[in-house]
Design a protein around this motif. Sequence first.
Motif, PDB file in Angstrom:
ATOM      1  N   ALA A   1       0.848  -1.184   0.000  1.00  0.00           N
ATOM      2  CA  ALA A   1       0.000   0.000   0.000  1.00  0.00           C
ATOM      3  C   ALA A   1       0.884   1.234   0.000  1.00  0.00           C
ATOM      4  CB  ALA A   1      -0.918   0.007   1.221  1.00  0.00           C
ATOM      5  N   SER A   2       0.270   2.356  -0.315  1.00  0.00           N
ATOM      6  CA  SER A   2       0.974   3.636  -0.200  1.00  0.00           C
ATOM      7  C   SER A   2       1.230   3.927   1.281  1.00  0.00           C
ATOM      8  CB  SER A   2       0.111   4.745  -0.806  1.00  0.00           C
ATOM      9  OG  SER A   2       0.596   6.020  -0.417  1.00  0.00           O
ATOM     10  N   PRO A   3       2.355   4.579   1.597  1.00  0.00           N
ATOM     11  CA  PRO A   3       2.604   4.943   3.011  1.00  0.00           C
ATOM     12  C   PRO A   3       1.514   5.840   3.587  1.00  0.00           C
ATOM     13  CG  PRO A   3       4.583   5.253   1.665  1.00  0.00           C
ATOM     14  CD  PRO A   3       3.449   4.991   0.713  1.00  0.00           C
ATOM     15  N   ASP A   4       0.762   6.522   2.709  1.00  0.00           N
ATOM     16  CA  ASP A   4      -0.288   7.431   3.182  1.00  0.00           C
ATOM     17  C   ASP A   4      -1.576   6.701   3.562  1.00  0.00           C
ATOM     18  OD1 ASP A   4       1.396   9.594   2.654  1.00  0.00           O
ATOM     19  OD2 ASP A   4       0.726   9.710   0.566  1.00  0.00           O
ATOM     20  N   LEU A   5      -1.677   5.425   3.203  1.00  0.00           N
ATOM     21  CA  LEU A   5      -2.888   4.666   3.523  1.00  0.00           C
ATOM     22  C   LEU A   5      -2.723   4.011   4.893  1.00  0.00           C
ATOM     23  CD1 LEU A   5      -5.656   3.681   2.362  1.00  0.00           C
ATOM     24  CD2 LEU A   5      -4.454   1.600   1.668  1.00  0.00           C
ATOM     25  N   PRO A   6      -3.552   4.359   5.867  1.00  0.00           N
ATOM     26  CA  PRO A   6      -3.412   3.774   7.209  1.00  0.00           C
ATOM     27  C   PRO A   6      -3.595   2.255   7.161  1.00  0.00           C
ATOM     28  CG  PRO A   6      -4.873   5.679   7.243  1.00  0.00           C
ATOM     29  CD  PRO A   6      -4.643   5.349   5.814  1.00  0.00           C
TER      30      PRO A   6
ATOM     31  N   VAL B   1      12.457   2.174  -2.117  1.00  0.00           N
ATOM     32  CA  VAL B   1      12.556   3.638  -2.015  1.00  0.00           C
ATOM     33  C   VAL B   1      11.437   4.232  -1.164  1.00  0.00           C
ATOM     34  CG1 VAL B   1      13.717   3.800  -4.240  1.00  0.00           C
ATOM     35  CG2 VAL B   1      11.217   3.990  -4.146  1.00  0.00           C
ATOM     36  N   GLY B   2      10.569   3.376  -0.610  1.00  0.00           N
ATOM     37  CA  GLY B   2       9.514   3.856   0.265  1.00  0.00           C
ATOM     38  C   GLY B   2       8.277   4.353  -0.436  1.00  0.00           C
ATOM     39  N   ALA B   3       8.192   4.163  -1.766  1.00  0.00           N
ATOM     40  CA  ALA B   3       6.982   4.563  -2.483  1.00  0.00           C
ATOM     41  C   ALA B   3       5.804   3.680  -2.104  1.00  0.00           C
ATOM     42  CB  ALA B   3       7.224   4.505  -3.990  1.00  0.00           C
ATOM     43  N   LEU B   4       6.099   2.442  -1.706  1.00  0.00           N
ATOM     44  CA  LEU B   4       5.104   1.519  -1.187  1.00  0.00           C
ATOM     45  C   LEU B   4       5.643   0.908   0.095  1.00  0.00           C
ATOM     46  CD1 LEU B   4       3.990  -0.430  -4.407  1.00  0.00           C
ATOM     47  CD2 LEU B   4       2.770   1.446  -3.281  1.00  0.00           C
ATOM     48  N   VAL B   5       4.739   0.394   0.924  1.00  0.00           N
ATOM     49  CA  VAL B   5       5.136  -0.339   2.129  1.00  0.00           C
ATOM     50  C   VAL B   5       4.469  -1.703   2.095  1.00  0.00           C
ATOM     51  CG1 VAL B   5       5.515   1.706   3.536  1.00  0.00           C
ATOM     52  CG2 VAL B   5       3.237   0.691   3.441  1.00  0.00           C
ATOM     53  N   SER B   6       5.112  -2.671   2.693  1.00  0.00           N
ATOM     54  CA  SER B   6       4.572  -4.026   2.741  1.00  0.00           C
ATOM     55  C   SER B   6       3.819  -4.238   4.040  1.00  0.00           C
ATOM     56  CB  SER B   6       5.709  -5.047   2.620  1.00  0.00           C
ATOM     57  OG  SER B   6       5.219  -6.360   2.826  1.00  0.00           O
ATOM     58  N   TRP B   7       2.626  -4.814   3.907  1.00  0.00           N
ATOM     59  CA  TRP B   7       1.846  -5.163   5.093  1.00  0.00           C
ATOM     60  C   TRP B   7       2.037  -6.622   5.482  1.00  0.00           C
ATOM     61  CZ3 TRP B   7      -3.598  -2.528   4.093  1.00  0.00           C
ATOM     62  CH2 TRP B   7      -3.435  -1.132   4.173  1.00  0.00           C
ATOM     63  N   GLY B   8       2.680  -7.407   4.621  1.00  0.00           N
ATOM     64  CA  GLY B   8       2.937  -8.808   4.953  1.00  0.00           C
ATOM     65  C   GLY B   8       2.836  -9.704   3.733  1.00  0.00           C
ATOM     66  N   ASP B   9       3.299 -10.940   3.894  1.00  0.00           N
ATOM     67  CA  ASP B   9       3.232 -11.941   2.824  1.00  0.00           C
ATOM     68  C   ASP B   9       1.843 -12.570   2.773  1.00  0.00           C
ATOM     69  OD1 ASP B   9       5.876 -11.392   2.491  1.00  0.00           O
ATOM     70  OD2 ASP B   9       6.617 -13.343   3.147  1.00  0.00           O
TER      71      ASP B   9
END
Length: 296
Positions: free
Chosen positions: A166-171, A242-250
């Motif tokens: 998800a985007s870092p801006d999405l909680p 680069v931090g454009a996306l973050v991982s919430w898990g596999d």
Amino acid sequence: MDLLALADFNLVARHGGFGKAARAAGRPKATLSRRVSELEASLELRLFERGARVLRLTQEGRALFERTATLLTELDETAKAIASGGHSPRGRLRISAPLLFSQTAMGKLAAGFVRKYPEVQLEITTEDRAVDMIEDAYDLVIRVNPEPDESLVGRVFLHDRMVVVASPDLPRPADQETVPAIIRGPMVQGDVWEITTADGQSRLMVRPVLSLSSFIMIRDAVRTGLGAARLPLSLASSDLAVGALVSWGDVEGFETALWALYPTRRLLSTRVSAFLEYLKATFPKGTPDELARFID
């Protein structure tokens, strides 16, 4: 059996008609028709059903084509290799590859292979459907998690896995909470994503907000912050780095393997062997990180 007549039969079967075969080979249509008729007479079998506008292989004709097409090609290749005094790959190599791998990696991979083996005429077709290698005249197919097929053998050359990004801006929602999702496929309400993180397992309730048919389109949409999505790690790695996306898990149960497959009864041509070795050299470990670096 007359090998020249057999070769003419294969030519007609491959092109689907006497006229098409004659134009492709620069041979008289009448000659091809006569030689196929002579082969049918010698075998006492009808190899083609001849209609007013349609020429179709009979069951016996299809069996003969499947068993002899590759052998004739290999005989031709062997003769050419002996005549040239070497065994360098040459001739046409037809490969079917899945959409995502084609879009992200196949162009670069194919160019590198042809640069190394300039006498190979490489043809890549992009399709996710299950193909008939004999009917469609493919030398090699690349598939993701293929169904078992006794007529095919091959090797895994890449592994990948799915991650929720998800985007870092999405909680990020808590366990059992609902998340807006960008999905691939039907927009089904009430779906659940089970994911694994360093802290354990969690479940995300999915509320689809957008459905797209391509993982590349999904990645581009996720970057906007509209919703979370499941993506192959190799496709998301650059954005994660680069931090454009973050991982919430596999994603649980979504590991993938890319296979290079070819018919079991086929002696490997030098072209297919060379391409398999090229895949191995390009992805020696077969990890998602290797694929991510290659397509970056």
